[in-house]
Each structure stands twice: as C-alpha cells, then as structure tokens.
Design a protein around this motif. Structure first.
Motif, mmCIF file in Angstrom:
data_model
loop_
_atom_site.group_PDB
_atom_site.id
_atom_site.type_symbol
_atom_site.label_atom_id
_atom_site.label_comp_id
_atom_site.label_asym_id
_atom_site.label_seq_id
_atom_site.Cartn_x
_atom_site.Cartn_y
_atom_site.Cartn_z
ATOM 1 N N HIS A 130 31.572 -13.480 31.917
ATOM 2 C CA HIS A 130 32.916 -13.937 32.271
ATOM 3 C C HIS A 130 32.840 -15.180 33.168
ATOM 4 O O HIS A 130 33.415 -15.230 34.257
ATOM 5 C CB HIS A 130 33.714 -12.832 32.947
ATOM 6 C CG HIS A 130 34.037 -11.699 32.016
ATOM 7 N ND1 HIS A 130 35.188 -11.650 31.281
ATOM 8 C CD2 HIS A 130 33.330 -10.610 31.659
ATOM 9 C CE1 HIS A 130 35.189 -10.548 30.531
ATOM 10 N NE2 HIS A 130 34.073 -9.906 30.744
ATOM 11 N N GLN A 131 32.074 -16.176 32.705
ATOM 12 C CA GLN A 131 31.896 -17.463 33.388
ATOM 13 C C GLN A 131 31.142 -17.375 34.718
ATOM 14 O O GLN A 131 31.029 -18.355 35.442
ATOM 15 C CB GLN A 131 33.249 -18.164 33.648
ATOM 16 C CG GLN A 131 33.756 -18.994 32.493
ATOM 17 C CD GLN A 131 34.284 -18.139 31.362
ATOM 18 O OE1 GLN A 131 35.127 -17.302 31.591
ATOM 19 N NE2 GLN A 131 33.783 -18.340 30.164
ATOM 20 N N GLN A 132 30.621 -16.202 35.049
ATOM 21 C CA GLN A 132 29.933 -16.082 36.339
ATOM 22 C C GLN A 132 28.430 -15.942 36.108
ATOM 23 O O GLN A 132 28.000 -15.197 35.226
ATOM 24 C CB GLN A 132 30.494 -14.855 37.071
ATOM 25 C CG GLN A 132 30.041 -14.773 38.515
ATOM 26 C CD GLN A 132 30.795 -13.687 39.270
ATOM 27 O OE1 GLN A 132 32.004 -13.516 39.102
ATOM 28 N NE2 GLN A 132 30.092 -12.936 40.086
ATOM 29 N N SER A 133 27.641 -16.649 36.893
ATOM 30 C CA SER A 133 26.185 -16.555 36.762
ATOM 31 C C SER A 133 25.702 -15.183 37.217
ATOM 32 O O SER A 133 26.183 -14.634 38.202
ATOM 33 C CB SER A 133 25.513 -17.638 37.610
ATOM 34 O OG SER A 133 24.126 -17.369 37.707
ATOM 35 N N LEU A 134 24.736 -14.647 36.491
ATOM 36 C CA LEU A 134 24.162 -13.351 36.862
ATOM 37 C C LEU A 134 22.775 -13.515 37.478
ATOM 38 O O LEU A 134 22.058 -12.537 37.681
ATOM 39 C CB LEU A 134 24.068 -12.457 35.617
ATOM 40 C CG LEU A 134 25.394 -12.066 34.966
ATOM 41 C CD1 LEU A 134 25.144 -11.322 33.660
ATOM 42 C CD2 LEU A 134 26.211 -11.185 35.915
ATOM 43 N N LEU A 172 25.679 -16.037 31.418
ATOM 44 C CA LEU A 172 26.950 -15.992 32.143
ATOM 45 C C LEU A 172 27.709 -14.748 31.719
ATOM 46 O O LEU A 172 27.662 -14.343 30.560
ATOM 47 C CB LEU A 172 27.792 -17.234 31.827
ATOM 48 C CG LEU A 172 27.196 -18.593 32.199
ATOM 49 C CD1 LEU A 172 28.164 -19.706 31.821
ATOM 50 C CD2 LEU A 172 26.871 -18.659 33.688
ATOM 51 N N ASN A 211 34.865 -8.552 42.306
ATOM 52 C CA ASN A 211 34.261 -8.868 41.014
ATOM 53 C C ASN A 211 34.938 -8.132 39.864
ATOM 54 O O ASN A 211 34.281 -7.730 38.902
ATOM 55 C CB ASN A 211 32.764 -8.577 41.035
ATOM 56 C CG ASN A 211 32.041 -9.515 41.970
ATOM 57 O OD1 ASN A 211 32.213 -10.732 41.893
ATOM 58 N ND2 ASN A 211 31.261 -8.967 42.889
ATOM 59 N N ARG A 216 41.995 -7.207 42.755
ATOM 60 C CA ARG A 216 40.871 -8.042 43.210
ATOM 61 C C ARG A 216 40.740 -8.045 44.728
ATOM 62 O O ARG A 216 39.683 -8.357 45.267
ATOM 63 C CB ARG A 216 41.049 -9.487 42.730
ATOM 64 C CG ARG A 216 40.387 -9.738 41.411
ATOM 65 C CD ARG A 216 39.744 -11.122 41.337
ATOM 66 N NE ARG A 216 39.015 -11.247 40.096
ATOM 67 C CZ ARG A 216 39.169 -12.232 39.222
ATOM 68 N NH1 ARG A 216 40.024 -13.201 39.470
ATOM 69 N NH2 ARG A 216 38.464 -12.260 38.127
ATOM 70 N N PHE A 243 30.635 -5.187 39.241
ATOM 71 C CA PHE A 243 31.413 -5.868 38.205
ATOM 72 C C PHE A 243 32.320 -4.819 37.550
ATOM 73 O O PHE A 243 31.828 -3.827 37.023
ATOM 74 C CB PHE A 243 30.494 -6.474 37.149
ATOM 75 C CG PHE A 243 29.594 -7.537 37.702
ATOM 76 C CD1 PHE A 243 30.109 -8.769 38.096
ATOM 77 C CD2 PHE A 243 28.228 -7.317 37.840
ATOM 78 C CE1 PHE A 243 29.276 -9.755 38.620
ATOM 79 C CE2 PHE A 243 27.394 -8.296 38.364
ATOM 80 C CZ PHE A 243 27.919 -9.517 38.755
ATOM 81 N N MET A 268 36.364 -8.259 36.657
ATOM 82 C CA MET A 268 36.149 -9.296 35.649
ATOM 83 C C MET A 268 37.184 -9.239 34.538
ATOM 84 O O MET A 268 37.443 -10.233 33.869
ATOM 85 C CB MET A 268 34.759 -9.152 35.009
ATOM 86 C CG MET A 268 33.610 -9.018 35.986
ATOM 87 S SD MET A 268 33.564 -10.308 37.246
ATOM 88 C CE MET A 268 32.610 -11.550 36.415
#
Lengths: 382, 382
Positions: free
Chosen positions: B16-20, B14, B316, B311, B292, B318
């Motif tokens: 910043h809490q986002q799936s890559l 992850l 994205n 944003r 990102f 982050m």
C-alpha cells in the motif's frame, strides 16, 4: 610490480541513442590482452565504471565478465572506486565478500583510510581509495563544514597522510577534477557553479595518483599525477584524442616507469569536413566507413536529404552540421537580418535546382521575389 | 549438517505504497540469530530475494548486509537462485568471484547441472540449483520444444538425475508452482493461463526439495518437498499464516529432521472486524497498535471519516472495507436495486446524525423523501 590504471568506462552509455556496449566490450578485451602481454599484477579503475546509477543489465554483465577474466581466471586483484556516474550503494553489493576474492570495490567514503595492500615478493604498495564524494558527504562523515571540493578533498588526504606507513609505497585513487586540467564535452559536471576543482598539490607526495573523471589522458602539475582518460571517445570533441590505459612500474624504491598503451576501438569517432560531393567521393575509398562520423558540410547552397545521402556510405553518421548555416545563425544584429533576408530567395533557388536539376528561369525568379515581397509586406502590416 | 531453507524475501516490496524494508531488515536479523542459535552450516534461498529486477539501492544494501554477516563474518555458505521477481543478469554480478567466497548465486539455467557441494567432516551434499525459468528458456538451452512448465522442469530434473552421484546426498532448489499447492494473493503468476504448474513427483527422489514462489509455508506430496514460505506476510490474505524458515538436519544417511522456526515481525499484518465504536474500544487496549491493519466495518449506517478515526489508534491502518457496502454491491438484479434505493434516505439520515449528533426530525425526513422522489422522477423522464 606492474599496475594498470584505467577509468571512466561508462559502460552502458548511449551515443546519439545508440548503444556503445559492443565497442566497450572490445576495449575491455584489449585491457585483458594488455594484462597478459605486460604481465600486469593489478588493475586500478578510478571511477565511472558505469554510466549511470542503474546501469542496463548488459553493462552489469560486461563488468562481471571482466571481473571473471581478471580476478577469477587470472587471479589478479582489481581495485575500483565509484565515480560520479556510478550508484555507490548499488555498485557496493557484497563488497566485503568480493574483497576476499580479489575485487576491491570502494564505494563508501570512510573506507579511504584503510588502504588496499598490493604485494609481491619485493614490493608492498598501499592503495588509498577515495570514492567520489561531494563536500556534503565529507561534512557528514567528518563533522566538518567544507563548502568546496578542494577543502573537502584536502581533509581526506590529511586523514590518509595520518595513516601512511613509511615502509610502503603509496598510491592514491580519486575521482575528481584537478584545477587547470583539460576537460572534454562528455564529462558531467561534478557540481554546478565550479566549486568542484581540486588542487593537484595535495597529491604530490604520493608515489602515484591514479585519477578519474576527465576523459582526456593527461597529467597535471607532476607526471605522476595522472588521468588515464576514458575507455573510448564519448563525444566528437574527443575526435583528436588518443585514448589509452596507463601502466605503472613500481618497486619498493618508488615509481620507475609510466607507459601509456593505446586502445584501438573497432570503430573510431571522427569528424569529416567538406562539400557533400567531396565527402561522398572520399567515402568510396574510405576503409573505415563504419566509424562514428560527424560530418561538417561546407556547401553554400541548400541540399536535399544530405543525411540520407551520406549515410549510404557512412552507416554510423551520427551528426550533420552545416557550416554555412551555423555562421549565418552566428551573425549578429541588423547585418544578420539582411543576411537572412538575402538567403530566402537563394534558399528557394537552391531547393529548386536540387529537385529539378536545373536553375530557375528569370521569370520564375521574378515571380518568387514578388511572393517574398508580398509576404514581407503582410508581415510588416500585421 | 544443518541447512536453513528460506525464500521469497521480496526485499524492496511496497505494501500500500509503504516500504517494508525496515520490517524485512528485522526479519533478516532473526535469520542471522537462528543461524547462531542452531549452529546452521549453510543457507539456501529459493528465489525472489528482491521484489523486482531493478531493486531500490536500499534493498541491495539489505541483502549485502546479510551476505556480510553470514558469508563474511560467520563464514557460512549461502546458496541462492533467482526467482521470477529477480533480474537474473543483474543479480548475477561477479558470481564466479562470489562463489570463491561462499556466496553461490545461481542465475543462469545451464548451471543447474553443476551442484554446489556442501561438506562437513561426515556429510557431503550436492545442492542442485534451478534458477527460475520458463519453457522458452529451457527450449533455448536444450533445443527442446516444451510448451508447459511441467515438461520443461522435468527435462531439467532428468539432466540433474543423469549427473547425480550416488555417494552424496541430494538437495534440489527450485522456484516453481507445485500443482495442488496453496497460493496466497501476493504471488505474481509465473505465466498467464495456468501452464505454470509442476508435478511434485519429480522431486520425490531427492533428499529434500527446497522450493520458493508460494508464500505459505507448506509441503506437497511428501514432507520433504517443501516451501519455506515468504519472509513475511505480503497481503492481508496471509493474515492467518505463520511465517517461518525451515531447518533441515541431514547427514550421510539422509534427511533426519525438518523443523519450522517461526519468524516474528515487529509489526504483524492483521484483519480486524466489527463496528467502528467496538474497534476503537478494543484499540485502546491493543498493545500492537502499530501492526499493519485491514479493518472490516460491520456498521449498517454510513460513518463520516472512518479511516481517520481508526487511524488515530492504528497508525498503520492500510485498508478499510465496509461489509454492508460489499454485500450490497454483491446483491444481484432487481433486489439489489430496491436495496440501494432504500439505502439512499437511510444514508442521508446516517450522515445527518453523524454530523449534527441528533437524528432527522419527521419534517426533515419528509422533505428529503420528496427530494429523492423528484430526482428519481427527473431521471426516469430524461
């Protein structure tokens, strides 16, 4: 061709917070011994290899060791489907590669129409593998609108029947709940509400149906529609079951024999019943003290620390039930109230004699009765 | 013989809490394309395939799909070791079976002395695979008393050297931290305290050392002692790195070429810096808005909702940093106090003009100065 049918290993399962992995490993070794003794050609595992979708790494190692012994060292194919406890995607790692090397892990529903073909010099068998699925997954795959497990499973069997090849024998592997079959306490329901039952009739036309999910070895409808049952007992409700694996003998004319081969755990799961002193007396001559024990005490009076007392003899005493207490709790209405009230002073008397080794004197009884009365009065006034 | 060296995929990570995972899948597809374009014969993965010992099932599927494409469809062997992020036992499922089918997963330390042999018509290469280990594991295996990673790794290399066969070329694969090499912010320390460094000299005598752990592509000591670097950038500290895979050309006389082949993510990881209005102006003509982004604002005054404003252009985005604020926070002692105090009224002025679109009047400024003064007085009296 000899095929071993097993299911519901539940590797990594905990029983009253205790790991069963050592037991499970012993039993997997027995399966390997059966393979050697009976010259088994292939193994079918009808789901629930693991107990949960993310099994502990020691459980992964146990399965990996079995695969090593059977598929690598003995070059015997293993055909396995995912059950409702398995994590299909996780179990499905590198399946195409593993297939080349004799481990067929079928975890993806659409694969059910591509049979695993088992061959020896005389016999060819199609093994149709139906991984555990719910109606939603079937609807997603077939664009259908099934509302229950039966309709959904029938659609799958229809698909398989359309692909069947007359020249070969046919085995179907599925993880499902046959309507009317016997359940144990250790199975997790496939769905809440009971739309999870499937008719045995759809399997009648196969040479053998190797089923998983129900933990008691049994057949339903016809002798060749069969649950191998689980690797071991997973609840005290199964104490009287005899766990086994099922050995099929099949040739190009069809199924010849079905044999159930008993599995013998190092530690059995048993229920013992009686008064504490009786149970302790028996325990002194019990050669199987390390068994997993549920004790039902029939003593009428209260006993101090019965668990600790019995555990001195049965180190794996997992559960203690008091018959008297359960009966009392079960008594309904006003009668039960009376019963409970009466039990108060008796309880204190039992407790006293347990601690001091002698009964209450009449004076003490009177004093206690007065205290109880006062408490009751205060309760009714408040 | 052409061998692709890659490492540190960290599938399932992850950011910043986002799936890559989508990014990672794109990049794995680029690896497959490289294999086709350059007629690669084998792939080496030097550890950290997954980001954690229990990877999400989608990460397992991503690796499984890669294995499918490379080892099953293209019949190219994959040689991989476990890194410090991988769960060795879990990753090690059915390794003996997978080995038969061209996937060599080495997760158990003692296997390092049995090389995977890669062959073509002219060349034979021993690939010595050292899964990630700490000194304790080495001590357990060899009954030694190593206290640091260097001594432990040297013992392993000694073992390997004792087994080396003069006729073949030799590649060593290891997941370790070479002393003096460059780290990024996205690596997890191998041990706390710094006893985790290993000398490059012990690898000098191999034809190639395929290393994993450090995320920046680099060599250390000699050109053939090399980190391929991670699959993609995993921190903004890597914004200026060029991620790549390393292609070796080796024959029976030794290493011929090393080529770095760039990996091109769909979404890059970038740092942008400037005043908010400038950044927004630039963004309007930025063809890579989905990258990102870490934005460093150089604005001196306070800004309302800068994250939301930016944003709108960089979905994205982050992380947002304010240069001014960081400098203020970094300023030490009494000077910083003065600085902060001065900032109070300015902050309010900035906020007001941001909200109302016009500056404070002189009267308003005076009123605010009085309020601040009163607060300060009360604070100093209390």
């Amino acid at each position: 061709m000899k095929i071993l049918h097993t299911s519901d290993w539940h590797l990594g399962r905990l029983f009253h917070q205790q790991s069963l992995l050592e037991q499970q490993q012993t039993l997997l070794q027995q399966l390997v011994d059966v393979i050697d003794e009976h010259a088994v050609d292939a193994v079918i595992i009808a789901g629930d290899i693991y107990d949960r979708s993310v099994p502990p790494s020691a459980a992964v190692k146990a399965f990996s060791d079995f695969v090593d012994q059977v598929a690598v060292q003995r070059q015997r194919p293993i055909v396995a489907i995912s059950g409702n406890h398995d994590g299909a995607e996780r179990l499905g790692f590198a399946t195409n590669l593993l297939k080349q090397a004799k481990l067929h892990l079928i975890t993806d529903l659409p694969e059910c129409t591509e049979p695993v073909v088992l061959r020896d010099s005389e016999t060819e068998v199609n093994v149709w593998c139906v991984p555990f699925h719910d109606p939603l997954q079937v609807n997603h795959w077939l664009n259908s609108e099934c509302k229950d497990f039966n309709t959904a499973h029938q659609l799958i069997v229809d698909r398989i029947n359309a692909e069947r090849n007359g020249a070969r024998r046919n085995i179907i592997v599925s993880h499902c709940y046959l309507d009317g079959a016997s359940e144990s306490e250790s199975e997790r329901p496939l769905s809440i509400g009971g739309a999870d039952r499937v008719d045995w009739q759809m399997f009648a036309d196969f040479d053998y149906a190797a089923l998983g999910h129900l933990h008691q070895p049994q057949y339903k409808g016809l002798e060749h529609i069969r649950y191998s049952g689980s690797l071991m007992k997973y609840s005290f409700s199964e104490a009287n079951q005899r766990k086994s694996v099922t050995l099929l003998d099949i040739d190009n004319t069809g199924l010849k024999h079905i044999t159930q081969i008993a599995l013998k755990p190092d530690q059995d799961m048993r229920v013992i019943k009686g008064q504490l002193t009786e149970l302790i007396e028996q325990a002194k001559n019990d050669p199987h003290c390390s068994d997993f024990i549920q004790a039902i005490l029939t003593d009428k009076q209260a006993i101090l620390h019965p668990m600790a007392k019995l555990r001195a003899y049965y180190p794996n005493l997992m559960q203690l039930r008091k018959e008297q207490l359960e009966q009392n709790n079960a008594a309904p209405g006003a009668h039960a109230q009376e019963h409970l009230k009466k039990a108060d002073s008796e309880l204190i008397q039992d407790f006293f004699s347990e601690v001091h080794g002698e009964p209450l004197t009449d004076d003490q009884k009177t004093a206690i009765a007065q205290v109880i009365q006062r408490i009751e009065q205060e309760e009714s006034e408040s």
